[in-house]
Motif scaffolding. Sequence first.
Motif, PDB file in Angstrom:
ATOM      1  N   ASP A 158       0.827  -1.209   0.000  1.00 13.82           N
ATOM      2  CA  ASP A 158       0.000   0.000   0.000  1.00 13.82           C
ATOM      3  C   ASP A 158       0.861   1.259   0.000  1.00 13.82           C
ATOM      4  O   ASP A 158       0.575   2.210  -0.727  1.00 13.82           O
TER       5      ASP A 158
ATOM      6  N   GLU B 274       0.904   3.846  -3.141  1.00 15.18           N
ATOM      7  CA  GLU B 274       0.512   5.246  -2.958  1.00 15.18           C
ATOM      8  C   GLU B 274       1.605   6.178  -3.476  1.00 15.18           C
ATOM      9  O   GLU B 274       1.327   7.183  -4.129  1.00 15.18           O
TER      10      GLU B 274
ATOM     11  N   ARG C  52       1.557   6.040  -7.265  1.00 14.98           N
ATOM     12  CA  ARG C  52       0.395   6.801  -7.761  1.00 14.98           C
ATOM     13  C   ARG C  52       0.721   8.285  -7.810  1.00 14.98           C
ATOM     14  O   ARG C  52       0.444   8.960  -8.805  1.00 14.98           O
TER      15      ARG C  52
ATOM     16  N   GLN D  28      -9.211   1.451  -7.699  1.00 12.09           N
ATOM     17  CA  GLN D  28      -9.729   1.339  -6.333  1.00 12.09           C
ATOM     18  C   GLN D  28     -10.531   0.049  -6.218  1.00 12.09           C
ATOM     19  O   GLN D  28     -11.381  -0.244  -7.059  1.00 12.09           O
ATOM     20  N   ARG D  29     -10.260  -0.700  -5.175  1.00  7.95           N
ATOM     21  CA  ARG D  29     -10.982  -1.954  -4.969  1.00  7.95           C
ATOM     22  C   ARG D  29     -12.276  -1.708  -4.206  1.00  7.95           C
ATOM     23  O   ARG D  29     -12.369  -0.784  -3.406  1.00  7.95           O
ATOM     24  N   SER D  30     -13.252  -2.561  -4.450  1.00  6.07           N
ATOM     25  CA  SER D  30     -14.458  -2.622  -3.621  1.00  6.07           C
ATOM     26  C   SER D  30     -14.204  -3.709  -2.587  1.00  6.07           C
ATOM     27  O   SER D  30     -13.710  -4.790  -2.930  1.00  6.07           O
TER      28      SER D  30
ATOM     29  N   GLU E 139      -6.287   0.739   3.108  1.00  6.94           N
ATOM     30  CA  GLU E 139      -6.317   1.440   1.830  1.00  6.94           C
ATOM     31  C   GLU E 139      -7.636   2.171   1.618  1.00  6.94           C
ATOM     32  O   GLU E 139      -8.678   1.792   2.170  1.00  6.94           O
ATOM     33  N   ALA E 140      -7.593   3.206   0.803  1.00  2.61           N
ATOM     34  CA  ALA E 140      -8.826   3.881   0.399  1.00  2.61           C
ATOM     35  C   ALA E 140      -9.549   2.933  -0.546  1.00  2.61           C
ATOM     36  O   ALA E 140      -9.008   2.536  -1.576  1.00  2.61           O
ATOM     37  N   HIS E 141     -10.740   2.521  -0.166  1.00  3.36           N
ATOM     38  CA  HIS E 141     -11.483   1.552  -0.952  1.00  3.36           C
ATOM     39  C   HIS E 141     -12.942   1.970  -1.060  1.00  3.36           C
ATOM     40  O   HIS E 141     -13.382   2.896  -0.388  1.00  3.36           O
ATOM     41  N   ARG E 142     -13.654   1.280  -1.898  1.00  9.71           N
ATOM     42  CA  ARG E 142     -15.092   1.485  -2.045  1.00  9.71           C
ATOM     43  C   ARG E 142     -15.781   0.480  -1.128  1.00  9.71           C
ATOM     44  O   ARG E 142     -15.797  -0.706  -1.414  1.00  9.71           O
TER      45      ARG E 142
ATOM     46  N   TYR F  69     -13.433  -8.942  -1.993  1.00 11.85           N
ATOM     47  CA  TYR F  69     -12.683  -7.909  -2.699  1.00 11.85           C
ATOM     48  C   TYR F  69     -13.014  -7.992  -4.181  1.00 11.85           C
ATOM     49  O   TYR F  69     -13.185  -9.088  -4.708  1.00 11.85           O
TER      50      TYR F  69
ATOM     51  N   ALA G 188      -3.629  -2.686  -9.973  1.00  7.00           N
ATOM     52  CA  ALA G 188      -4.546  -3.049  -8.894  1.00  7.00           C
ATOM     53  C   ALA G 188      -3.898  -4.042  -7.945  1.00  7.00           C
ATOM     54  O   ALA G 188      -3.196  -4.958  -8.373  1.00  7.00           O
TER      55      ALA G 188
END
Length: 172
Positions: free
Chosen positions: A14, A18, A21, A34-36, A46-49, A76, A89
Amino acid sequence: MLVGVVGPSGAGKDTLMEGARAALAGDPRFHFIQRSITRPAEAGGEAHRPLTRADFEAERAAGRFALWWEAHGLLYGIPAALPPGVAVANLSRTVLAEAARRMPLLVLEITAPPAILAARLAARGRETEADIAARLAREAALPPGLHVVRVMNEGPVEQGVARVVAALRAIP
């Protein structure tokens, strides 16, 4: 092309992703996906949905995930509609063979020596020594026949980020 980022817990995936990115923000060829996850947003990481399990299952049934998997009691997924160029990803090793069957895939394996992994996991303070030892012992092998680039993350963060960025920029 899909770049599937994998590696053991404590490898710094992660953190390096980052940094990569941010370093590649001006390059329209790279898209960090971005993962759900069936985990609340406030749970950290992590920033996720965030999705409930029921919502995830409904989206999966509707074909909204290119790849999905279950790990550590969570679901995931990455979106079915990946952007053109290079989609990067964080994936599970369990879906790499399927990903390679469905699309061009490069596996970016981020790792570190076992002693460093153990120290990083201990510093998190979330697991006992026995849990850490068990986690390190269960690392699964990568499926055969994949194009894999390995990045060792044993030094300063900046060095690891530079290695990841170099690996990504080397993609034709």
